[in-house]
Design a protein around this motif. Structure first.
Motif, PDB file in Angstrom:
ATOM      1  N   LEU A  56       0.863  -1.180   0.000  1.00 19.29           N
ATOM      2  CA  LEU A  56       0.000   0.000   0.000  1.00 19.29           C
ATOM      3  C   LEU A  56       0.902   1.234   0.000  1.00 19.29           C
ATOM      4  N   GLY A  57       0.647   2.142  -0.952  1.00 20.52           N
ATOM      5  CA  GLY A  57       1.382   3.394  -1.006  1.00 20.52           C
ATOM      6  C   GLY A  57       0.649   4.472  -0.237  1.00 20.52           C
ATOM      7  N   LEU A  58       1.346   5.141   0.675  1.00 18.91           N
ATOM      8  CA  LEU A  58       0.747   6.171   1.528  1.00 18.91           C
ATOM      9  C   LEU A  58       1.325   7.539   1.199  1.00 18.91           C
ATOM     10  N   GLU A  59       0.458   8.537   1.124  1.00 21.13           N
ATOM     11  CA  GLU A  59       0.886   9.929   1.002  1.00 21.13           C
ATOM     12  C   GLU A  59       0.407  10.658   2.252  1.00 21.13           C
ATOM     13  N   ASP A  60       1.346  11.139   3.043  1.00 24.50           N
ATOM     14  CA  ASP A  60       1.010  11.787   4.330  1.00 24.50           C
ATOM     15  C   ASP A  60       0.114  10.886   5.180  1.00 24.50           C
ATOM     16  N   GLY A  61       0.389   9.595   5.127  1.00 26.16           N
ATOM     17  CA  GLY A  61      -0.354   8.635   5.935  1.00 26.16           C
ATOM     18  C   GLY A  61      -1.656   8.151   5.330  1.00 26.16           C
ATOM     19  N   ALA A  62      -2.089   8.771   4.237  1.00 24.29           N
ATOM     20  CA  ALA A  62      -3.353   8.386   3.604  1.00 24.29           C
ATOM     21  C   ALA A  62      -3.100   7.422   2.450  1.00 24.29           C
ATOM     22  N   PRO A  63      -3.885   6.329   2.338  1.00 25.56           N
ATOM     23  CA  PRO A  63      -3.690   5.384   1.240  1.00 25.56           C
ATOM     24  C   PRO A  63      -3.866   6.055  -0.115  1.00 25.56           C
ATOM     25  N   PHE A  65      -2.295   4.268  -3.263  1.00 24.14           N
ATOM     26  CA  PHE A  65      -2.258   3.267  -4.336  1.00 24.14           C
ATOM     27  C   PHE A  65      -1.972   1.882  -3.771  1.00 24.14           C
ATOM     28  N   LEU A  66      -2.325   0.883  -4.578  1.00 22.32           N
ATOM     29  CA  LEU A  66      -2.031  -0.522  -4.297  1.00 22.32           C
ATOM     30  C   LEU A  66      -1.032  -0.995  -5.340  1.00 22.32           C
ATOM     31  N   MET A  67       0.000  -1.693  -4.892  1.00 23.94           N
ATOM     32  CA  MET A  67       0.961  -2.276  -5.816  1.00 23.94           C
ATOM     33  C   MET A  67       1.203  -3.726  -5.416  1.00 23.94           C
ATOM     34  N   GLU A  68       1.287  -4.592  -6.409  1.00 22.04           N
ATOM     35  CA  GLU A  68       1.672  -5.976  -6.163  1.00 22.04           C
ATOM     36  C   GLU A  68       2.979  -6.250  -6.888  1.00 22.04           C
ATOM     37  N   LEU A  93      -2.537  -0.215  -8.977  1.00 22.04           N
ATOM     38  CA  LEU A  93      -3.869   0.394  -8.975  1.00 22.04           C
ATOM     39  C   LEU A  93      -3.808   1.672  -8.146  1.00 22.04           C
ATOM     40  N   VAL A  94      -4.049   2.806  -8.774  1.00 22.49           N
ATOM     41  CA  VAL A  94      -4.072   4.087  -8.068  1.00 22.49           C
ATOM     42  C   VAL A  94      -5.456   4.281  -7.469  1.00 22.49           C
ATOM     43  N   GLY A  95      -5.502   4.700  -6.228  1.00 20.50           N
ATOM     44  CA  GLY A  95      -6.774   4.902  -5.559  1.00 20.50           C
ATOM     45  C   GLY A  95      -7.530   6.090  -6.128  1.00 20.50           C
ATOM     46  N   PRO A  96      -8.840   6.140  -5.915  1.00 25.49           N
ATOM     47  CA  PRO A  96      -9.647   7.270  -6.402  1.00 25.49           C
ATOM     48  C   PRO A  96      -9.249   8.552  -5.675  1.00 25.49           C
ATOM     49  N   ALA A  97      -9.190   9.656  -6.428  1.00 29.64           N
ATOM     50  CA  ALA A  97      -8.770  10.933  -5.854  1.00 29.64           C
ATOM     51  C   ALA A  97      -9.968  11.848  -5.654  1.00 29.64           C
ATOM     52  N   GLU A  98     -10.092  12.412  -4.455  1.00 29.05           N
ATOM     53  CA  GLU A  98     -11.156  13.389  -4.219  1.00 29.05           C
ATOM     54  C   GLU A  98     -10.889  14.668  -4.991  1.00 29.05           C
ATOM     55  N   HIS A  99      -9.623  15.025  -5.083  1.00 25.06           N
ATOM     56  CA  HIS A  99      -9.217  16.248  -5.790  1.00 25.06           C
ATOM     57  C   HIS A  99      -8.081  15.889  -6.751  1.00 25.06           C
ATOM     58  N   PRO A 100      -8.414  15.493  -7.985  1.00 30.85           N
ATOM     59  CA  PRO A 100      -7.387  15.072  -8.940  1.00 30.85           C
ATOM     60  C   PRO A 100      -6.298  16.126  -9.120  1.00 30.85           C
ATOM     61  N   ARG A 101      -5.051  15.655  -9.205  1.00 27.40           N
ATOM     62  CA  ARG A 101      -3.901  16.534  -9.395  1.00 27.40           C
ATOM     63  C   ARG A 101      -3.141  16.129 -10.637  1.00 27.40           C
ATOM     64  N   SER A 102      -2.747  17.110 -11.423  1.00 29.70           N
ATOM     65  CA  SER A 102      -1.971  16.846 -12.629  1.00 29.70           C
ATOM     66  C   SER A 102      -0.655  16.172 -12.266  1.00 29.70           C
ATOM     67  N   GLY A 103      -0.332  15.097 -12.964  1.00 31.57           N
ATOM     68  CA  GLY A 103       0.931  14.414 -12.762  1.00 31.57           C
ATOM     69  C   GLY A 103       0.963  13.443 -11.600  1.00 31.57           C
ATOM     70  N   PHE A 109       3.730   6.177 -10.218  1.00 31.50           N
ATOM     71  CA  PHE A 109       4.418   5.154 -11.018  1.00 31.50           C
ATOM     72  C   PHE A 109       5.927   5.257 -10.806  1.00 31.50           C
ATOM     73  N   ARG A 110       6.457   6.470 -10.809  1.00 29.12           N
ATOM     74  CA  ARG A 110       7.899   6.632 -10.597  1.00 29.12           C
ATOM     75  C   ARG A 110       8.303   6.121  -9.214  1.00 29.12           C
ATOM     76  N   SER A 111       7.497   6.396  -8.214  1.00 26.49           N
ATOM     77  CA  SER A 111       7.804   5.932  -6.863  1.00 26.49           C
ATOM     78  C   SER A 111       7.817   4.410  -6.798  1.00 26.49           C
TER      79      SER A 111
END
Length: 202
Positions: A56-63, A65-68, A93-103, A109-111
């Motif tokens: 599970l990929g976390l940004e500031d503690g929030a889920p 994305f999922l990667m296998e 699999l990238v999780g759904p975004a409440e506020h989509p951000r460019s890039g 993917f790079r991470s």
């Protein structure tokens, strides 16, 4: 953007993953109609498999994305190409975004690639997206993946694609053009060879 990647905890994360996989954009994961119990069972199975891992990929503690990651030698891919010990398979699999951000997806993917290539035992990453998934095919190409050929897997017709360390590093240098795709005609087996060097740190 920065992400922390941690192992999936099936009991904790099944409700979240179930919600993500029921979204229409996640249809290529084949779990649109899966129950939460089925998702829990699947990720419990993965957690017990020494050759397959869920992250599970976390940004500031929030889920986010999922990667296998998995060893292709112990997957259906082993029947379709000569697996090298330095190969690592990947699903994302990238999780759904409440506020989509460019890039955002590109940064995810790079991470993921940096995380996988941080293991010196990994010299080439293998993906097998559904051939109908044009969006992921385009993203894979931007990240350095070279498509090789179509293959028939138990759950889909897939586009077998590879990214070596050199392929990925090439995408970080805009002055160097990306590698040309291999011939995709049936029966072609023009595989990019894994590097024998450890590669530059990412």
């Amino acid at each position: 953007m920065s992400f922390r990647i941690v192992p999936v905890d099936p009991a904790r994360d099944a409700p979240l993953l179930h919600d993500w996989m029921r979204r229409d954009y996640a249809r290529f994961w084949g779990m649109l109609d899966a129950t939460q119990e089925a998702v829990l069972a699947e990720y419990t199975r993965i957690s017990e498999d020494p050759h397959h891992h869920a992250w599970l990929g976390l940004e500031d503690g929030a889920p986010a994305f999922l990667m296998e990651s998995y060893e292709p030698a112990y997957s259906p891919l082993a029947a379709h190409y000569p697996v090298h010990p330095a190969d690592t398979g990947m699903h994302l699999l990238v999780g759904p975004a409440e506020h989509p951000r460019s890039g955002f997806t590109t940064e995810v993917f790079r991470s993921v690639l940096e995380f996988l290539f941080a293991d010196e035992g990994t010299q080439r990453i293998v993906v097998e997206p559904d051939v109908r998934n044009a969006k992921i095919a385009a993203l894979n190409a931007r990240m350095g993946f070279v498509p090789t050929r179509r293959i028939s897997l138990p759950d889909k017709e897939a586009l077998l694609s590879f990214c070596t360390r050199e392929d990925y590093l090439r995408t970080l240098n805009a002055a160097v053009p990306p590698a040309a795709p291999a011939d995709l005609r049936a029966g072609q087996d023009n595989l990019p060879l894994p590097s024998t060097a450890s590669g530059a740190p990412l």
